[in-house]
Design an enzyme around this catalytic site. Structure first.
Site, PDB file in Angstrom:
ATOM      1  CB  THR A 111      -0.931   0.012   1.234  1.00 16.38           C
ATOM      2  OG1 THR A 111      -1.468  -1.298   1.422  1.00 16.38           O
ATOM      3  CG2 THR A 111      -2.067   0.999   1.052  1.00 16.38           C
ATOM      4  CD  GLU A 167       6.424  -0.480   8.820  1.00 18.58           C
ATOM      5  OE1 GLU A 167       6.194  -0.613   7.627  1.00 18.58           O
ATOM      6  OE2 GLU A 167       5.963  -1.238   9.690  1.00 18.58           O
TER       7      GLU A 167
HETATM    8  C1  5RP Z   1       5.331  -3.494   6.915  1.00 19.84           C
HETATM    9  C2  5RP Z   1       3.999  -3.024   7.317  1.00 19.84           C
HETATM   10  C3  5RP Z   1       2.987  -2.823   6.241  1.00 19.84           C
HETATM   11  O1  5RP Z   1       2.554  -1.505   6.275  1.00 19.84           O
HETATM   12  C4  5RP Z   1       1.843  -3.755   6.483  1.00 19.84           C
HETATM   13  O2  5RP Z   1       2.347  -5.076   6.545  1.00 19.84           O
HETATM   14  C5  5RP Z   1       0.809  -3.660   5.363  1.00 19.84           C
HETATM   15  O3  5RP Z   1       1.351  -4.142   4.184  1.00 19.84           O
HETATM   16  P1  5RP Z   1       0.550  -4.096   2.822  1.00 19.84           P
HETATM   17  O4  5RP Z   1       0.321  -2.667   2.495  1.00 19.84           O
HETATM   18  O5  5RP Z   1       1.443  -4.807   1.834  1.00 19.84           O
HETATM   19  O6  5RP Z   1      -0.746  -4.854   3.057  1.00 19.84           O
HETATM   20  O7  5RP Z   1       3.683  -2.799   8.460  1.00 19.84           O
HETATM   21  O8  5RP Z   1       6.118  -3.776   8.035  1.00 19.84           O
END
Ligand code: 5RP
Length: 230
Positions: free
Chosen positions: A37, A111
């Site tokens: 995303t 993050e």
């Molecule tokens: C990575 C994250 C991502 O934001 C979370 O896993 C969502 O991923 P995606 O957008 O591929 O569904 O926390 O550590």
């Protein structure tokens, strides 16, 4: 022809990303998230840079750093910034209180530091990420490898069943050279309390429960977006 579910998800991610970048201003320092995303947001940020905005990015992972660099976004190291104006990141789950589970992509430690340095943390998501209560997605916990047995025992005391995340037959290794235990606590009744308990366990470097760190969630719903704020 009707759109396939993955096409709809991608569309929702894209419309949410487009909405989120509207909060970026010239001269902003922008946190760049990780995952499928956040990918769409990074593309949009690159477009703003091409239009001439002076934006510097702070990446939440090595993968995001290479993507952003390849798109011409100038980067800063998080150790060199005092604060970040806006971060746009994804999540694995979010609830109405804007608490999150993150770390499906394994970047949770960076993050969370970046979210903590950020004035406006914006989470973008497709409509499958909204839940009434967090916990169907297991809570990723980044741990120093030598602490594995201890941490798994401590997680069990909190009714969490921890399993080491694997990739291609070996433990998944994070950008920080640690391993991840995905902990199943069932549906979580008090995310803040669980987050505090996890913070107390030696050997845990970080975990994917993000409590009170999010200013806004922008969720794609078909071609529209729904914005949640506190
Ligand atoms: C990575 C994250 C991502 O934001 C979370 O896993 C969502 O991923 P995606 O957008 O591929 O569904 O926390 O550590």
């Amino acid at each position: 022809m009707d759109k396939e579910p993955t096409q709809i998800k991608d569309l929702e991610k894209q419309v949410a990303a487009r909405e989120a970048v509207k909060f970026i201003r010239d001269n902003d320092i922008v946190g760049l998230g990780t995952g499928s995303t956040a990918y769409f947001a990074i593309l949009e940020v690159a477009e703003l840079v091409k239009k001439g905005l002076n934006i510097k990015g702070v990446p939440t992972s090595e993968h995001t750093a290479s993507l952003a660099t390849s798109l011409g976004i100038e980067l800063l190291d998080m150790k060199d910034v005092q604060s970040i104006d806006v971060t746009i990141d994804g999540a694995d789950e979010f609830d109405e209180q804007l608490n999150l589970i993150k770390g499906g992509g394994g970047a949770l430690f960076r993050e969370k530091i970046i979210a903590s340095l950020t004035k406006k943390e914006i989470i973008i998501a497709d409509s499958g990420k909204k839940v009434a209560r967090l916990g169907a997605f297991k809570v990723p916990v980044e741990i120093v490898p030598m602490a594995l047995n201890y941490v798994v025992k401590e997680l069990a005391k909190l009714n969490g069943k921890g399993l080491v995340r694997m990739k291609d037959g070996s433990p998944f290794i994070t950008d920080n050279h640690n391993i991840i235990v995905d902990a199943d606590f069932g549906l979580i009744s008090d995310a803040a309390a669980l987050s505090e308990s996890l913070n107390q366990i030696e050997g845990i470097l970080g975990h994917g429960l993000f409590v009170n760190l999010t200013a806004m969630v922008i969720m794609g719903k078909g071609e529209e977006t729904i914005t949640y704020t506190k």
